[in-house]
Each structure stands twice: as structure tokens, then as C-alpha cells.
Enzyme design. Structure first.
Site, PDB file in Angstrom:
ATOM      1  N   LYS A  22     -39.292  54.111  -4.742  1.00 19.44           N
ATOM      2  CA  LYS A  22     -38.156  53.617  -3.938  1.00 19.44           C
ATOM      3  C   LYS A  22     -37.517  52.419  -4.638  1.00 19.44           C
ATOM      4  CE  LYS A  22     -39.078  49.840  -0.703  1.00 19.44           C
ATOM      5  NZ  LYS A  22     -38.169  48.711  -1.381  1.00 19.44           N
ATOM      6  N   ASN A  23     -38.166  51.563  -5.466  1.00 20.18           N
ATOM      7  CA  ASN A  23     -37.528  50.338  -6.139  1.00 20.18           C
ATOM      8  C   ASN A  23     -36.681  50.943  -7.413  1.00 20.18           C
ATOM      9  OD1 ASN A  23     -38.764  48.793  -4.242  1.00 20.18           O
ATOM     10  ND2 ASN A  23     -40.049  47.821  -5.680  1.00 20.18           N
ATOM     11  N   CYS A 117     -38.292  42.799   4.052  1.00 16.56           N
ATOM     12  CA  CYS A 117     -39.205  42.117   4.509  1.00 16.56           C
ATOM     13  C   CYS A 117     -39.433  40.580   4.541  1.00 16.56           C
ATOM     14  CB  CYS A 117     -40.673  42.812   3.765  1.00 16.56           C
ATOM     15  SG  CYS A 117     -40.742  44.404   3.987  1.00 16.56           S
ATOM     16  N   ASP A 309     -46.791  43.914  -5.215  1.00 19.70           N
ATOM     17  CA  ASP A 309     -46.971  44.765  -4.194  1.00 19.70           C
ATOM     18  C   ASP A 309     -48.048  45.673  -4.005  1.00 19.70           C
ATOM     19  OD1 ASP A 309     -43.544  45.535  -3.123  1.00 19.70           O
ATOM     20  OD2 ASP A 309     -43.748  44.303  -5.165  1.00 19.70           O
TER      21      ASP A 309
HETATM   22  C1  UD1 Z   1     -38.080  43.634  -5.801  1.00 21.81           C
HETATM   23  C2  UD1 Z   1     -38.825  44.803  -5.187  1.00 21.81           C
HETATM   24  C3  UD1 Z   1     -40.135  44.041  -4.623  1.00 21.81           C
HETATM   25  C4  UD1 Z   1     -40.952  43.776  -5.321  1.00 21.81           C
HETATM   26  C5  UD1 Z   1     -40.351  42.514  -5.977  1.00 21.81           C
HETATM   27  C6  UD1 Z   1     -41.358  41.867  -7.118  1.00 21.81           C
HETATM   28  C7  UD1 Z   1     -36.827  46.038  -4.827  1.00 21.81           C
HETATM   29  C8  UD1 Z   1     -35.959  46.978  -3.652  1.00 21.81           C
HETATM   30  N1  UD1 Z   1     -38.032  45.329  -4.340  1.00 21.81           N
HETATM   31  O1  UD1 Z   1     -37.671  42.670  -4.954  1.00 21.81           O
HETATM   32  O2  UD1 Z   1     -40.852  45.387  -3.878  1.00 21.81           O
HETATM   33  O3  UD1 Z   1     -42.043  42.774  -4.658  1.00 21.81           O
HETATM   34  O4  UD1 Z   1     -39.225  43.042  -6.598  1.00 21.81           O
HETATM   35  O5  UD1 Z   1     -41.568  42.769  -8.072  1.00 21.81           O
HETATM   36  O6  UD1 Z   1     -36.914  46.391  -5.894  1.00 21.81           O
HETATM   37  N2  UD1 Z   1     -35.844  34.776  -6.206  1.00 21.81           N
HETATM   38  C9  UD1 Z   1     -34.747  33.816  -6.089  1.00 21.81           C
HETATM   39  N3  UD1 Z   1     -33.541  33.985  -6.338  1.00 21.81           N
HETATM   40  C10 UD1 Z   1     -33.098  35.020  -6.578  1.00 21.81           C
HETATM   41  C11 UD1 Z   1     -33.760  36.189  -6.830  1.00 21.81           C
HETATM   42  C12 UD1 Z   1     -35.331  36.156  -6.483  1.00 21.81           C
HETATM   43  O7  UD1 Z   1     -35.604  32.680  -5.838  1.00 21.81           O
HETATM   44  O8  UD1 Z   1     -31.897  35.032  -6.668  1.00 21.81           O
HETATM   45  C13 UD1 Z   1     -37.370  34.811  -5.907  1.00 21.81           C
HETATM   46  C14 UD1 Z   1     -37.664  35.552  -4.680  1.00 21.81           C
HETATM   47  O9  UD1 Z   1     -37.601  34.828  -3.544  1.00 21.81           O
HETATM   48  C15 UD1 Z   1     -39.083  35.923  -4.880  1.00 21.81           C
HETATM   49  C16 UD1 Z   1     -39.105  36.108  -6.665  1.00 21.81           C
HETATM   50  O10 UD1 Z   1     -37.779  35.434  -7.018  1.00 21.81           O
HETATM   51  O11 UD1 Z   1     -39.987  34.926  -4.742  1.00 21.81           O
HETATM   52  C17 UD1 Z   1     -39.167  37.603  -6.981  1.00 21.81           C
HETATM   53  O12 UD1 Z   1     -37.991  38.208  -6.676  1.00 21.81           O
HETATM   54  P1  UD1 Z   1     -37.245  39.693  -6.861  1.00 21.81           P
HETATM   55  O13 UD1 Z   1     -38.097  39.920  -7.965  1.00 21.81           O
HETATM   56  O14 UD1 Z   1     -36.085  39.140  -7.120  1.00 21.81           O
HETATM   57  O15 UD1 Z   1     -37.639  40.566  -5.907  1.00 21.81           O
HETATM   58  P2  UD1 Z   1     -36.661  41.412  -5.197  1.00 21.81           P
HETATM   59  O16 UD1 Z   1     -35.976  42.277  -6.200  1.00 21.81           O
HETATM   60  O17 UD1 Z   1     -36.075  41.131  -3.928  1.00 21.81           O
END
Ligand code: UD1
Length: 434
Positions: A22-23, A117, A309
Site C-alpha cells: 500500500k505504502n 489513522c 506498523d
Molecule cells: C508513512 C506510512 C505509515 C508509516 C509511517 C512511518 C504511508 C501512506 N504511510 O506514514 O504506514 O507508519 O510512514 O513509517 O506511507 N511528521 C511530522 N511532520 C511532517 C511529517 C511527519 O511531524 O511533516 C511526523 C509524524 O507525525 C510522525 C513521524 O513524523 O510522528 C513519521 O511520520 P511519516 O514518516 O511522515 O509518516 P507518514 O508518511 O504519514
């Protein structure tokens, strides 16, 4: 069908085939916006997040053709609309990739803030920081992200340092940078296998991207890209979820499509707990060999660390290990909400605000319950469960399958967001449910 009545306590046995990741699919599909031409993706997971993102592309004017169950062709030669539909985009997290792709291609994007989520605040400041460094003006108001490149309409390469290692920001900035004028240096980036899969796609399209050992990507902007044909990598989160289900239910599952390189860290932990596995060219067989499972201490981290995850399904198996296990969650501040129903089913799990581990952690001294201590083995008893989110929901399902007695699990559609043909797979494994 949004609820299952599960009669637990039976080991899961059999073979299931996992789907494409999915990711990886959710950024690779929007990459099609970067070109006039046909992009063909194989091994696309049949999950609701993918259906939604394809629907969004259709609404923007893309020609989306379903070739077979897991292959789609997308042609974005006639994009007529750049305003992403609110209701569709709010349902998924990955809608944020439309900002990078639309901005990179057209210099303009209007995209609703992403849903997904509830695992904490989940801000997108790092994505925005990247777009701004490439010359975009970004404004977030009334639930919408407005991004545009003033003047020339084309982004310019820039220097971006991510203060937080973010999977989404890394891929989003990459999508925006491949057509920018000049070089972009993206440091402090994430390097998950799904990110490298996107890099492979972008390279097939004509992009020039290199990565250094210090997690810095260098992207040399090109004038134009071409369509791609790509077979997406398989879903290592789904694979680990079924592996955890095998352990928690004393079962034996051959996970067709599971691959070793993407799962090395998980496999090490699985072995330390006492689970057995056998790696073949077609997939990985996971099973509970009998006897006691051993407790472990794990800390979630970005790749190549233990994926956040993976943590939730594994915690269910740890409730059956003999002794104290510790899980320190360093990626999300709020990813242990799912443990409450497990405790109500009989698990002994305590949450702590302290960092119970040695990894550098953003949540130290910040009052988030981000460490868990699990004491096992404890018998689980079936109960009514409301699925809270995708991975937490899957872990509740595993718990229901491992528990004695019936469980009524509501909100199954949330699990459909990330697990294709979930019902068929449970049937193939002999689960007793209706
Ligand atoms: C993606 C995955 C998710 C996985 C996560 C970490 C997808 C669609 N989802 O989520 O399944 O759990 O990576 O491996 O690919 N953060 C900030 N600012 C930002 C971006 C992120 O503070 O601009 C924080 C988030 O709140 C979180 C952490 O960084 O605490 C990691 O987030 P991130 O790696 O960006 O997760 P996603 O890409 O949303």
C-alpha cells in the site's frame, strides 16, 4: 459487511498471498500525474485507499483503465482539473502526494488536508518546508493546502533538511523535485523500501536521483518525463501482520510473496521470540513451534529499524510470551491506544510516558504514553471490539482469533483500507468467523 463474529481459539493454518505494498502504490499512482503518457502499474493492492486515489485521479481528468485484478494503466495527458475533491481526499492519508505531483507538474495544487489513522498530530510541516525551499508559496487554511509557484510556474531545485525523518515528506518532495529546474538536495530523509520503489519508478520515467549513505537524496531536475511500467514490491506490513497472527494463534502460515530483504529486522525479532520461519523463493512460512515464546525489547524506528506498523500485530503475540516484553515507540506519539481492548480481553499491558529504550526519541519528557510493557502469557477472552484504525484493527482481529470464545468485531471496513481480500484470506486460513 462491516462486522465479523469471530469464534477464536483455533490456530490459523494455510497459505495466503500478500498484495502489493500500500505504502508504495499510493505514491507511485500519483507519479503518473508527472507525465503525458501511459503509466502501467502491476501488483496494485485491491484496497480501499488505492480505489480512492484512483478515483481522485479520474476526477482530475486522468484516464484510468483496469487491465486485470491487480494491474492498472493511468494516462494523465488530459488533466483538466487541479482541485482535488474534498470528500475523497479527506478519507486517506496519502492524498498529500497529490500536492507534490501537481506542484511539480503544473506549479499549482489545491488539496484537502489528509485524513488517515489517528496516531497523534501527524502534521505535514516537513512536506511544506520542502515545497517552500523549492520556491513554492504554501498556505493552509479552511482544511485545504494551497500551493503554487509564483512567476515562472516551475519549481527550482533547493536544499531541504528534514528535521523529522518522514516517509511521506521524503516521497512528496521527490515527486515535486524531479521536474524542478536545477538540483535538489534532500537530507535527513527516510529510505524505506517503499521509497526506493518510488525512486525506481521515477528513474524509469527519466528522473536522475541518487542516494548517499547518510540518507541524502540528490535529485537533478529534468525537463520532461515519460510513462512507466512497474511491478510494485509486496507489502512487508501485511506479511508481518500474518506472521504475528501465526504466532498468536499457535498457527502455521505460508505468506506467499513475502520477501526477506525488506523483512530482515522483523525476522530477527520473530526468531528471538521463538517463532520459526522458512524462507523460499515464493514466500516465507511462519509458524509457532510449540512450547513457550520468549519476551523481547524492541524500539520502533525508521528503516532499517523495526517498523512502527509491525509493532501493533506483534504486541498481540507478545501477550503470549513468557515474561516481560518492552516496546518503545519512537515514530508516533500516540500508537498504543489499541492496547486498551487487549487489556479488556485479559492482556497485561502497561503504558509509560518514559522512554523505555535507548534510541534518541522526540517524545522524551513530552508526556506521551509511548512505551509499553507487556507481561505474558495471559489467556485472552473474546469480547466486542470497535476497530480504531488500520493496524490497530488488524491486531484486534488477531487477538479475537487467538482468544477463547466469541468476539464481535465492528468497523471491519477500516481494515479493508490496507489488507486486500481480507475475508478470503481468513477463510483460506481456516478462521471460524461469520
Ligand atoms: C508513512 C506510512 C505509515 C508509516 C509511517 C512511518 C504511508 C501512506 N504511510 O506514514 O504506514 O507508519 O510512514 O513509517 O506511507 N511528521 C511530522 N511532520 C511532517 C511529517 C511527519 O511531524 O511533516 C511526523 C509524524 O507525525 C510522525 C513521524 O513524523 O510522528 C513519521 O511520520 P511519516 O514518516 O511522515 O509518516 P507518514 O508518511 O504519514
Amino acid at each position: 459487511m462491516t462486522k465479523y463474529l469471530i469464534e477464536g481459539g483455533h490456530p490459523l493454518h494455510g497459505t495466503i498471498e500478500i498484495s502489493g505494498a500500500k505504502n508504495a502504490a499510493v505514491p507511485i499512482i500519483p507519479a503518473a500525474l508527472l507525465v503525458d503518457g501511459v503509466c502501467r502499474i502491476e501488483n496494485v493492492p485491491q484496497i480501499s485507499d488505492v480505489t480512492l486515489i484512483l478515483q481522485i485521479l479520474r476526477e482530475l481528468g486522468a484516464d484510468v483503465r483496469t487491465i486485470n485484478r491487480t494491474t492498472v494503466e493511468i494516462d494523465c495527458s488530459h488533466i483538466r482539473n487541479r482541485q482535488v475533491p474534498y470528500e475523497l481526499a479527506r478519507k486517506i492519508r496519502a492524498s498529500y502526494y497529490l500536492v507534490g505531483a501537481l506542484l511539480g507538474r503544473f506549479g499549482w495544487a489545491e488539496v484537502p488536508l489528509p485524513g488517515g489513522c489517528n496516531l497523534g498530530g501527524r502534521p505535514i510541516d516537513q512536506h511544506i518546508k520542502g515545497f517552500v525551499a523549492m520556491g513554492a508559496e504554501v498556505d493552509v487554511r479552511n482544511g485545504l493546502i494551497y500551493a503554487q509557484v509564483p512567476g515562472r510556474g516551475c519549481l527550482a531545485g533547493g536544499q531541504v533538511y528534514l528535521d523529522i525523518v518522514s516517509v511521506g515528506a521524503t516521497m512528496n518532495i521527490m515527486l515535486a523535485a524531479v521536474l524542478a529546474e536545477g538540483k535538489t538536495e534532500l537530507s535527513g530523509a527516510a529510505t524505506e523500501p517503499e521509497i526506493m520503489d518510488l525512486v525506481c519508478v521515477l528513474q524509469k520515467m527519466g528522473a536522475i536521483i541518487s542516494v548517499d549513505v547518510d540518507r541524502t537524496f540528490r535529485i537533478e531536475g529534468v525537463k520532461e518525463l515519460q510513462g512507466y511500467t512497474h511491478t510494485s514490491l509486496t507489502d512487508r506490513i501485511e506479511a508481518a501482520s500474518w506472521a504475528s497472527a501465526a504466532l498468536a494463534t499457535h498457527g502455521d502460515i505460508f505468506v506467499k510473496g513475502a520477501t526477506q530483504p525488506e523483512m530482515m529486522t522483523f525476522l530477527n525479532v520473530f526468531r528471538k521470540i521463538g517463532g520459526e520461519f522458512d524462507i523460499t523463493d515464493k514466500g516465507i512460512r511462519f509458524w509457532h513451534p510449540g512450547g513457550d515464546l520468549k519476551p523481547v525489547a524492541i524500539e520502533t524506528d525508521v528503516h532499517p529499524g523495526f517498523m512502527t506498523d509491525w509493532q501493533q500485530p506483534l504486541v498481540v503475540a507478545l501477550t503470549q510470551a513468557n515474561g516481560l516484553s518492552i516496546v518503545h515507540e519512537t515514530v508516533y506519539e500516540n500508537r498504543f491506544g489499541f492496547t486498551k481492548p487487549l487489556v479488556e480481553m485479559g492482556a497485561t499491558i502497561q503504558l509509560y510516558r518514559e522512554c523505555l529504550g535507548s534510541l534518541p526519541c522526540r517524545f522524551r519528557q513530552r508526556n506521551y504514553k509511548h512505551s509499553a510493557v507487556i507481561f505474558g502469557p495471559t489467556p485472552l477472552t473474546g469480547r466486542d471490539i470497535d476497530v480504531p484504525d488500520l493496524r490497530g484493527g488488524f491486531s484486534h482481529l488477531i487477538a479475537a482469533l487467538a482468544a477463547k470464545g466469541p468476539s464481535n468485531v465492528q468497523g471491519i471496513s477500516l481494515i479493508d483500507r490496507g489488507y486486500a481480500d481480507f475475508r478470503g484470506k481468513l477463510e483460506a486460513l481456516g478462521a471460524d468467523f461469520d
